[in-house]
Design an enzyme around this catalytic site. Structure first.
Site, PDB file in Angstrom:
ATOM      1  N   TYR A   1      93.232  27.714  19.556  1.00  0.00           N
ATOM      2  CA  TYR A   1      93.460  27.066  18.267  1.00  0.00           C
ATOM      3  C   TYR A   1      94.726  26.207  18.343  1.00  0.00           C
ATOM      4  CZ  TYR A   1      90.155  30.518  16.335  1.00  0.00           C
ATOM      5  OH  TYR A   1      89.043  31.296  16.073  1.00  0.00           O
TER       6      TYR A   1
ATOM      7  N   PRO B   1      83.078  33.399   6.353  1.00  0.00           N
ATOM      8  CA  PRO B   1      82.494  33.954   5.125  1.00  0.00           C
ATOM      9  C   PRO B   1      82.313  32.912   4.027  1.00  0.00           C
ATOM     10  CG  PRO B   1      84.816  34.542   5.263  1.00  0.00           C
ATOM     11  CD  PRO B   1      84.442  33.920   6.584  1.00  0.00           C
ATOM     12  N   LEU B   2      83.045  31.785   4.140  1.00  0.00           N
ATOM     13  CA  LEU B   2      82.891  30.693   3.177  1.00  0.00           C
ATOM     14  C   LEU B   2      82.152  29.505   3.792  1.00  0.00           C
ATOM     15  CD1 LEU B   2      86.422  30.752   1.494  1.00  0.00           C
ATOM     16  CD2 LEU B   2      84.283  31.724   0.633  1.00  0.00           C
TER      17      LEU B   2
ATOM     18  N   GLY C   1      84.061  26.293   4.106  1.00  0.00           N
ATOM     19  CA  GLY C   1      84.323  25.614   2.841  1.00  0.00           C
ATOM     20  C   GLY C   1      83.101  25.324   2.007  1.00  0.00           C
TER      21      GLY C   1
ATOM     22  N   LEU D   1      80.893  27.223   0.766  1.00  0.00           N
ATOM     23  CA  LEU D   1      80.645  28.179  -0.312  1.00  0.00           C
ATOM     24  C   LEU D   1      81.744  28.203  -1.369  1.00  0.00           C
ATOM     25  CD1 LEU D   1      78.986  30.957   1.830  1.00  0.00           C
ATOM     26  CD2 LEU D   1      77.966  29.852  -0.176  1.00  0.00           C
ATOM     27  N   THR D   2      82.703  27.306  -1.260  1.00  0.00           N
ATOM     28  CA  THR D   2      83.644  27.136  -2.373  1.00  0.00           C
ATOM     29  C   THR D   2      83.037  26.257  -3.454  1.00  0.00           C
ATOM     30  OG1 THR D   2      84.698  25.181  -1.409  1.00  0.00           O
ATOM     31  CG2 THR D   2      85.607  27.345  -0.809  1.00  0.00           C
ATOM     32  N   GLY D   3      81.946  25.553  -3.114  1.00  0.00           N
ATOM     33  CA  GLY D   3      81.284  24.674  -4.071  1.00  0.00           C
ATOM     34  C   GLY D   3      81.921  23.312  -4.220  1.00  0.00           C
ATOM     35  N   LYS D   4      82.874  22.978  -3.351  1.00  0.00           N
ATOM     36  CA  LYS D   4      83.601  21.708  -3.512  1.00  0.00           C
ATOM     37  C   LYS D   4      82.958  20.541  -2.779  1.00  0.00           C
ATOM     38  CE  LYS D   4      86.815  22.891   0.241  1.00  0.00           C
ATOM     39  NZ  LYS D   4      88.237  23.215   0.560  1.00  0.00           N
TER      40      LYS D   4
END
Length: 314
Positions: A57, A207-208, A211, A213-216
């Site tokens: 990373y 898990p998102l 990003g 699944l943040t809905g943005k």
């Protein structure tokens, strides 16, 4: 912040951790070190005690930043890092790179130097495919590092059930890191039940869904050059997953955003020890941590989720 057992390791981890890939600065768009440090500090203030990073990373930069928040409180933070991709061609058809345990140990020691510590709580094999020589090299190195007390637990980062079985052939695999979310439920079929049965700890990455699944995100969303998501808007699956997210939106409210719902879904699985959403700012960290205080999903909510996610991998 609720804590859970990391499998049978005896290590207690916060159920929401801090995923430190983005703060490496080379894969998720622009990020400032000062903001990254504030994000980690805020996570620790809110009860997060698990930080997951890797040597690759930012070519070690993420580990160097993690080192700065470890100072003076190393014994209160559970640190996981990964080796095997630094300098790797990432082509399983070519000759393996980490073909001897000495190379694995060398990579591990380089991580220790960057992290500024003399031990790691969890050390993962970051190679997700099974090459016999590399697998054997990691298994031998893992045993050596645990015997020396420089690693408390070892694991593998993969979504391949057969690879998990390969690493656990002697019943010594401690932890699996895998991709699991409302938009990828494949782990529910084999890996999660197997880990639960064997007492193997589970660290959930993605898990998102990076990003989603943040809905943005929308069909018009663009990503900067150098962001691993840069090509997403051109892909048919991106639009398909946006449709799934739209079907999930009715479950969100002022008290619980879509991202918190997505994290709660992951945490509700009994095999899961900790979810590691990324966070580049303190505000993102606060949103993630709120999932730990939310109640379990109701039967009605689960019914909506089942209907909305029929098309996702499972």
């Amino acid at each position: 912040m609720q804590q859970r057992n990391l499998g049978r390791t005896g290590i207690q981890v916060s159920e929401i951790g801090f995923g430190a890939w983005a703060i490496g600065g080379d894969a998720w768009g622009p990020v400032e070190d000062a903001a990254s440090l504030r994000a980690m500090e805020r996570a620790l203030e809110l009860g997060v005690n698990f930080i997951d990073t890797a040597d690759v990373y930012g070519a070690g930069h993420s580990e160097e930043l993690v080192a700065r928040v470890l100072r003076g409180r190393r014994d209160r933070i559970v640190v996981a890092t990964k080796g095997g991709l630094m300098g790797h061609h990432r082509d399983p058809k070519r000759e393996p790179v980490y073909d001897r345990p000495e190379k694995v140990v060398e990579a591990f020691e380089a991580s220790l130097r960057r992290l500024g510590t003399d031990y790691v709580d969890v050390y993962f094999d970051h190679i997700w495919w099974n090459d016999e020589r590399e697998t054997e090299a990691f298994l031998t190195a893992f045993a050596r590092l645990k015997t020396e007390g420089r690693v408390r637990a070892t694991g593998v980062s993969t979504d391949d059930p057969e690879y998990v079985r390969r690493f656990d052939r002697d019943g010594t695999l401690d932890v699996v890191q895998l991709d699991y979310s409302l938009l990828n439920r494949a782990a529910e079929r084999h890996i999660l039940p197997s880990c639960q049965e064997r007492g193997i700890g589970v660290v959930v990455r993605g898990p998102l869904r990076m990003g989603m699944l943040t809905g943005k995100f929308t069909a018009g969303t663009t990503f900067t050059e150098g962001d691993v998501r840069h090509g997403w808007p051109r892909e048919a699956w991106f639009r398909e997953q946006l449709d799934v997210v739209d079907r999930l939106r009715p479950l969100a409210s002022e008290d619980r955003g879509l991202g918190e719902l997505a994290l709660r879904f992951v945490l509700d699985h009994p095999a899961v020890s900790v979810a590691i959403p990324g966070g580049k700012t303190p505000e993102q960290v606060e949103q993630n941590v709120r999932a730990s205080t939310r109640p379990l999903l109701t039967e009605e909510e689960r019914h909506v989720i089942e209907e909305a996610t029929r098309s996702v991998p499972s």
